[in-house]
Motif scaffolding. Structure first.
Motif, PDB file in Angstrom:
ATOM      1  N   ILE A  61     -26.474 -13.917  69.925  1.00 56.17           N
ATOM      2  CA  ILE A  61     -25.190 -14.346  69.356  1.00 56.17           C
ATOM      3  C   ILE A  61     -24.329 -15.151  70.330  1.00 56.17           C
ATOM      4  O   ILE A  61     -23.357 -15.769  69.908  1.00 56.17           O
ATOM      5  CB  ILE A  61     -24.353 -13.169  68.790  1.00 56.17           C
ATOM      6  N   LEU A  62     -24.696 -15.138  71.612  1.00 58.05           N
ATOM      7  CA  LEU A  62     -23.895 -15.848  72.607  1.00 58.05           C
ATOM      8  C   LEU A  62     -24.679 -17.012  73.201  1.00 58.05           C
ATOM      9  O   LEU A  62     -25.907 -17.044  73.159  1.00 58.05           O
ATOM     10  CB  LEU A  62     -23.479 -14.903  73.740  1.00 58.05           C
ATOM     11  N   LYS A  63     -23.937 -17.930  73.815  1.00 59.17           N
ATOM     12  CA  LYS A  63     -24.562 -19.025  74.570  1.00 59.17           C
ATOM     13  C   LYS A  63     -25.204 -18.424  75.827  1.00 59.17           C
ATOM     14  O   LYS A  63     -24.811 -17.349  76.276  1.00 59.17           O
ATOM     15  CB  LYS A  63     -23.509 -20.059  74.954  1.00 59.17           C
ATOM     16  N   LYS A 115     -31.100 -19.235  75.750  1.00 59.88           N
ATOM     17  CA  LYS A 115     -31.406 -20.641  76.041  1.00 59.88           C
ATOM     18  C   LYS A 115     -32.494 -21.162  75.106  1.00 59.88           C
ATOM     19  O   LYS A 115     -32.363 -22.243  74.527  1.00 59.88           O
ATOM     20  CB  LYS A 115     -31.842 -20.773  77.508  1.00 59.88           C
ATOM     21  N   LEU A 116     -33.558 -20.393  74.936  1.00 60.21           N
ATOM     22  CA  LEU A 116     -34.671 -20.823  74.094  1.00 60.21           C
ATOM     23  C   LEU A 116     -34.344 -20.753  72.602  1.00 60.21           C
ATOM     24  O   LEU A 116     -34.899 -21.497  71.805  1.00 60.21           O
ATOM     25  CB  LEU A 116     -35.920 -19.994  74.404  1.00 60.21           C
ATOM     26  N   PHE A 123     -34.303 -15.346  62.106  1.00 57.57           N
ATOM     27  CA  PHE A 123     -34.733 -13.991  62.430  1.00 57.57           C
ATOM     28  C   PHE A 123     -36.115 -14.009  63.096  1.00 57.57           C
ATOM     29  O   PHE A 123     -36.331 -13.339  64.102  1.00 57.57           O
ATOM     30  CB  PHE A 123     -34.753 -13.138  61.156  1.00 57.57           C
ATOM     31  N   LYS A 124     -37.046 -14.779  62.542  1.00 61.08           N
ATOM     32  CA  LYS A 124     -38.410 -14.840  63.087  1.00 61.08           C
ATOM     33  C   LYS A 124     -38.414 -15.381  64.515  1.00 61.08           C
ATOM     34  O   LYS A 124     -39.134 -14.872  65.372  1.00 61.08           O
ATOM     35  CB  LYS A 124     -39.304 -15.705  62.203  1.00 61.08           C
ATOM     36  N   ARG A 125     -37.603 -16.392  64.763  1.00 60.98           N
ATOM     37  CA  ARG A 125     -37.546 -16.962  66.117  1.00 60.98           C
ATOM     38  C   ARG A 125     -36.957 -15.949  67.100  1.00 60.98           C
ATOM     39  O   ARG A 125     -37.422 -15.826  68.231  1.00 60.98           O
ATOM     40  CB  ARG A 125     -36.728 -18.249  66.096  1.00 60.98           C
ATOM     41  N   MET A 126     -35.924 -15.228  66.648  1.00 63.92           N
ATOM     42  CA  MET A 126     -35.330 -14.198  67.506  1.00 63.92           C
ATOM     43  C   MET A 126     -36.351 -13.126  67.857  1.00 63.92           C
ATOM     44  O   MET A 126     -36.470 -12.721  69.014  1.00 63.92           O
ATOM     45  CB  MET A 126     -34.118 -13.572  66.813  1.00 63.92           C
TER      46      MET A 126
END
Length: 189
Positions: A61-63, A115-116, A123-126
């Protein structure tokens, strides 16, 4: 003289800064609270901790720099003696002990996962980043500190720092990604 077109950059407003600092402060608080959701295992100095869920959520959720700073703030608060580290522990000795590598690598994992992720709310990428990037970084940190501090051989280190935690950490990545996708959707509205 040739003129170049300049695109206006998005400037962060005071409201944006306030919202971001609020998210960061809440993430530090959630890290501290989640550290009390911990239970020891009899065969390892490492504990099962709820903190991993919040580390993943924070990364999603954050940079990147903000995620790193949140985990660093939590570590520093714990290092100076406030009981916010896993199991309600505190002190620099906890960070330099056999499980300290896990906690220090939370900051590195949060930065790299964020970063990535690059602002995506997939959701899948997370889940992929949590399992393929975050977990290995955290496990390497835990293995290094257990190996060096507890003087365990490599196999004993893997048995104490990695194998018993894989299934639970996958579940915690799923939980962190679920929370993050919901929070990101809520904050965009």
């Amino acid at each position: 003289m040739e003129q170049t077109s300049v695109t206006p950059m998005h400037r962060e407003t005071a409201a944006d800064k306030t919202r971001n600092l609020t998210k960061m402060a809440l993430c530090v608080a959630f890290l501290a609270i989640s550290s009390y959701l911990a239970f020891p295992l009899p065969f390892t100095p490492a504990m099962v901790v709820g903190t991993t869920i919040i580390v993943n959520m924070t990364a999603f959720i954050l940079k990147p720099n903000d995620a790193f700073l949140v985990v660093l703030a939590w570590l520093l608060i714990g290092a100076i003696g406030v009981p916010v580290l896993p199991g309600g522990s505190a002190g620099l000795g906890r960070l330099l002990g056999p499980t300290g590598g896990f906690y220090v690598c939370f900051a590195i994992a949060a930065w790299l996962m964020s970063k990535l992720l690059n602002g995506s709310n997939s959701f899948k990428r997370m889940v992929f980043l949590g399992i393929a990037v975050g977990m290995p970084i955290i496990y390497v940190g835990g293995c290094v500190s257990m190996y060096l501090v507890a003087h365990m051989d490599v196999w004993a280190t893997l048995v104490a720092a990695v194998f018993p935690f894989i299934f639970g950490d996958v579940v915690k990545v799923l939980a962190g990604a679920f929370l993050a996708t919901r929070i990101n959707m809520f904050l965009k509205n």
